[in-house]
Design a protein around this motif. Structure first.
Motif, PDB file in Angstrom:
ATOM      1  N   UNK A 236       0.086   6.419  -3.082  1.00 33.50           N
ATOM      2  CA  UNK A 236      -0.305   5.168  -3.713  1.00 33.50           C
ATOM      3  C   UNK A 236      -1.599   5.366  -4.504  1.00 33.50           C
ATOM      4  N   UNK A 237      -1.579   4.960  -5.762  1.00 36.56           N
ATOM      5  CA  UNK A 237      -2.740   5.146  -6.636  1.00 36.56           C
ATOM      6  C   UNK A 237      -3.943   4.335  -6.169  1.00 36.56           C
ATOM      7  N   UNK A 238      -3.697   3.252  -5.444  1.00 34.18           N
ATOM      8  CA  UNK A 238      -4.795   2.390  -5.044  1.00 34.18           C
ATOM      9  C   UNK A 238      -5.390   2.753  -3.708  1.00 34.18           C
ATOM     10  N   UNK A 239      -4.571   3.291  -2.808  1.00 29.28           N
ATOM     11  CA  UNK A 239      -5.007   3.425  -1.412  1.00 29.28           C
ATOM     12  C   UNK A 239      -5.401   4.843  -1.042  1.00 29.28           C
ATOM     13  N   UNK A 240      -5.119   5.814  -1.909  1.00 27.17           N
ATOM     14  CA  UNK A 240      -5.346   7.204  -1.520  1.00 27.17           C
ATOM     15  C   UNK A 240      -6.698   7.685  -2.036  1.00 27.17           C
ATOM     16  N   UNK A 285       1.462   3.347 -10.955  1.00 32.75           N
ATOM     17  CA  UNK A 285       0.585   3.218  -9.791  1.00 32.75           C
ATOM     18  C   UNK A 285       0.965   4.159  -8.654  1.00 32.75           C
ATOM     19  N   UNK A 286       1.599   5.261  -8.997  1.00 33.88           N
ATOM     20  CA  UNK A 286       1.930   6.283  -7.996  1.00 33.88           C
ATOM     21  C   UNK A 286       1.363   7.631  -8.440  1.00 33.88           C
ATOM     22  N   UNK A 287       0.635   8.274  -7.568  1.00 34.05           N
ATOM     23  CA  UNK A 287       0.134   9.633  -7.839  1.00 34.05           C
ATOM     24  C   UNK A 287       1.342  10.547  -8.012  1.00 34.05           C
TER      25      UNK A 287
ATOM     26  N   UNK B 203      -1.056   1.509   3.959  1.00 34.60           N
ATOM     27  CA  UNK B 203      -0.550   2.269   2.803  1.00 34.60           C
ATOM     28  C   UNK B 203      -1.565   3.308   2.339  1.00 34.60           C
ATOM     29  N   UNK B 204      -2.420   3.714   3.234  1.00 32.72           N
ATOM     30  CA  UNK B 204      -3.397   4.753   2.948  1.00 32.72           C
ATOM     31  C   UNK B 204      -3.670   5.505   4.239  1.00 32.72           C
ATOM     32  N   UNK B 205      -4.461   6.567   4.182  1.00 30.09           N
ATOM     33  CA  UNK B 205      -4.614   7.473   5.331  1.00 30.09           C
ATOM     34  C   UNK B 205      -5.815   7.195   6.235  1.00 30.09           C
ATOM     35  N   UNK B 221      -9.522  -4.185  -4.152  1.00 31.10           N
ATOM     36  CA  UNK B 221     -10.060  -3.565  -5.368  1.00 31.10           C
ATOM     37  C   UNK B 221      -9.515  -4.232  -6.624  1.00 31.10           C
ATOM     38  N   UNK B 271     -11.049   5.042  -8.235  1.00 33.95           N
ATOM     39  CA  UNK B 271      -9.704   5.632  -8.145  1.00 33.95           C
ATOM     40  C   UNK B 271      -9.081   5.627  -9.529  1.00 33.95           C
ATOM     41  N   UNK B 273      -6.001   7.254 -11.795  1.00 35.60           N
ATOM     42  CA  UNK B 273      -4.688   7.900 -11.668  1.00 35.60           C
ATOM     43  C   UNK B 273      -3.939   7.840 -12.987  1.00 35.60           C
ATOM     44  N   UNK B 296      -4.347   4.091 -14.245  1.00 35.88           N
ATOM     45  CA  UNK B 296      -4.530   3.100 -13.191  1.00 35.88           C
ATOM     46  C   UNK B 296      -5.952   3.316 -12.664  1.00 35.88           C
ATOM     47  N   UNK B 298      -9.197   1.777 -10.428  1.00 31.53           N
ATOM     48  CA  UNK B 298      -9.510   0.769  -9.405  1.00 31.53           C
ATOM     49  C   UNK B 298     -10.917   0.935  -8.836  1.00 31.53           C
ATOM     50  N   UNK B 363      -6.898  -0.917  -1.387  1.00 33.00           N
ATOM     51  CA  UNK B 363      -6.658  -0.275  -2.672  1.00 33.00           C
ATOM     52  C   UNK B 363      -5.398  -0.798  -3.336  1.00 33.00           C
ATOM     53  N   UNK B 364      -4.515  -1.383  -2.549  1.00 30.08           N
ATOM     54  CA  UNK B 364      -3.244  -1.898  -3.074  1.00 30.08           C
ATOM     55  C   UNK B 364      -3.335  -3.401  -3.281  1.00 30.08           C
TER      56      UNK B 364
END
Lengths: 421, 421
Positions: A236-240, A285-287, B203-205, B221, B271, B273, B296, B298, B363-364
């Motif tokens: 995810x481009x926003x959350x990673x 919005x996806x890496x 949706x993130x790590x 964000x 962020x 991307x 993208x 953020x 982030x999402x």
């Protein structure tokens, strides 16, 4: 035989240009340009037109297993290997009227001059049109010439399919039947020509910039093609966060930077092109999970290509932005240096018309790249406007083309009179 | 009302997880994951399942012009604005079973606990499922919540078409007819909720890495989307000298380098991307005429986004490898900071279960980004394995999710007892 320049003067410029215009009508696209895909109806019509011209000049027409067409003006000694002149009549899907056609029609103009002047020559002269030079319908191209020169086997060529699923074999069967019906004689075993000459448009900007109507081509650059895969991890481009990313686009960007650096470190006339590039999954919005791109790498010196090949392979062994790389050479065509004697003959002919003309190495493939492995081979270039080809806007000046044909005739006369038989 | 932690304890963990599994069967993909595109048959089945659960708990079911579904547990004073809890039931084309669904089923679990404990509350409580959060079938997403919050007009939303040419309006008509047939009551005018709470997978790590089962989300964000065009000149890869090239790929490569530098110069958690990238004509031996790519971008701070926006625009005014650039911002969504009081309530609830939990900025996008403009809004996150979402491999641990639902219940109880009515 007459003096060296007489055949050049004997070329009928009006008729030559009328032939160019006649060919431009076969598969014409509105408002200009042509579409004559290898072995399609228009391509077969172009073959027929060529054979009709040859017959009118007293030539015999021949064809072979690949649909290559030969117009033969017989020599005093029919057992001698023929002097071969030509190029191809097929085109790209949306093409100009000169790429390939010019070289065939130029050969016809020279044979016409020989016939009209009733010149007797010991060695046969043949005009050739090679099948599927472009590779636009059936990839790869130069099918007819590569097979003729023993560089590619028939089965591989025949198995190629077009976008509609039609095989080369199927399309060729129709073509061969038409050639037979039109009275062409089948040649079972390819002859080894005495020499091969090809006039072609430059497809580059150099001659136009230098104001030269024609030049000698001393060889063809070698070309390596690569496919490169950069493998990361979609996310995810926003959350990673930056540190967790394995962004295949950014990996490809860094790798391309290093490839460019390797190329420019040589400080040489390398041609390095990335023409295809794609991302997966290709979402805003996806890496990127994966980047795939091609490299087209050209140089006249095989040592330079080898050096860069090794450098590219080393770069592919590293990780780029935490991504792994797979780099594969999908095609390697070695550079060709044309026959020195034949280049010298063409050089003399060019100098007689244009003393300041440069010598060029061809950046593009031509049928001559394969013939050069079979017999002495060389080429002439004539300029095309702004270097544009493979496009309906492709344009040549009649005045330039006429000079080029006369240079060709000049060289042919020289070869027919002075070359050892 | 009972003590603060009693509602959290009253959540039926087995039933909650059984509901998650029941939803995962609607639109199930083999071997795992779901496909439940907005307003398709499976999405409508998911709505029906939700209404059936609500009826069994004595809730009334409501729907509005966008097909948003509300299960209402009445309060002592029906005139008070309801406390709203929920998320969405639609999915990406090949998705996991938790994104969105978790938040709706969590709301249901809280209302079930209220019902089973026969808790009487002054203010109504509603579970909501928003229509088309994902935007996978009809772009852009968050249709139901953005319309509900007055952030987007109905006509624009209704005009969107899916890949088969079906309009949102057409798909919605079927959905509304089904909702009416199933006994849901139509609500003409959207209510302004007392507050909105949304539990969602991260949706993130980050949470997984920190071993926290749940955390408070303090905001979302901001996101700028750009489309960038780099315009060069197509030409032959073999014949065009370096100096004559206007290579759109190389122009894009240089520009991306400068964009990256502008981003990293801020030394901040931006962020950035590039997820879509395409070349025209995209041919191995043709220099690219045009490169098109997306950005993208953020950040939680609008000032950072503005600074970078200005820097990007300045870079686009320059030429890159003799190519011109057009950069267009196609979407700008400002950052959202959630309501301080509501965040504090969630913070207390999280601390009761997991004192070490971090606070995150999302982030999402989520439906909450729109609701935040209408009423006090805040979110909870629960971890998903390896940060993977929008993929059948999306996975959450039941034990984490149960903690998150109990935290939500804890906060709801607090809001129903202490918030001013």
């Amino acid at each position: 035989m007459q003096t060296s320049s007489s055949l050049a003067r004997a070329v009928d410029g009006d008729r030559f240009w009328a032939d160019i215009e006649a060919q431009a009508k076969i598969g014409a696209l509105p408002p200009r340009g042509i579409r004559r895909l290898a072995l399609d109806d228009q391509d077969n019509r172009a073959r027929r037109w060529l054979m009709d011209q040859g017959k009118a000049l007293g030539c015999s027409a021949h064809y072979d297993d690949m649909g290559n067409v030969f117009l033969r003006r017989e020599g005093q000694d029919p057992s001698l290997p023929p002097l071969l002149i030509g190029s191809h009549l097929d085109s790209q899907p949306s093409a100009g009227a000169y790429d390939g056609t010019l070289g065939v029609v130029a050969g016809l103009a020279v044979v016409r001059a020989l016939a009209e002047q009733q010149i007797v020559h010991k060695r046969p002269v043949e005009v050739v049109s090679w099948t599927n030079e472009e590779g636009a319908r059936f990839a790869p191209g130069a099918s007819g010439s590569s097979w003729f020169a023993g560089r590619r086997d028939a089965e591989t060529i025949l198995a190629a399919r077009d976008d509609d699923g039609v095989t080369f074999r199927e399309a060729l069967t129709d073509c061969l039947a038409l050639l037979e019906a039109q009275g062409a004689q089948f040649r079972d075993i390819p002859v080894v020509p005495h020499a091969f000459l090809e006039l072609h448009i430059e497809q580059g900007p150099v001659l136009e910039a230098q104001g030269a109507p024609v030049c000698v081509v001393t060889g063809i650059q070698g070309v390596n093609w690569y496919e490169v895969e950069v493998n990361g991890q979609a996310n995810h481009a926003g959350t990673t966060p930056e540190a967790s990313r394995r962004d295949a686009f950014m990996g490809a960007h860094a790798l391309v930077g290093a490839l460019k650096q390797a190329v420019s470190a040589l400080n040489d006339q390398v041609r390095f092109t990335i023409g295809k590039f794609a991302l997966t999954p290709n979402s805003v919005n996806t890496i990127a999970q994966q980047a795939r791109f091609t490299i087209d790498l050209r140089h006249p010196d095989p040592a330079v290509l080898d050096t860069l090949d090794a450098a590219f392979q080393r770069l592919a062994e590293q990780e780029w932005s935490n991504c792994t790389v797979r780099l594969e050479a999908t095609s390697k065509v070695a550079p060709v240096a044309f026959d020195h004697h034949l280049v010298a003959v063409l050089d003399d002919a060019v100098k007689a018309f244009c003393p300041q003309a440069p010598r060029l190495v061809s950046g593009a493939f031509h049928d001559a790249i394969h013939l050069a492995h079979l017999c002495p081979t060389a080429m002439l270039f004539t300029p095309c406007r702004a270097g544009i080809s493979h496009h309906p806007d492709e344009h040549i000046e009649r005045v330039d083309a006429e000079v080029a044909v006369r240079v060709l005739a000049h060289a042919v006369e020289r070869l027919l009179t002075t070359r050892k038989d």
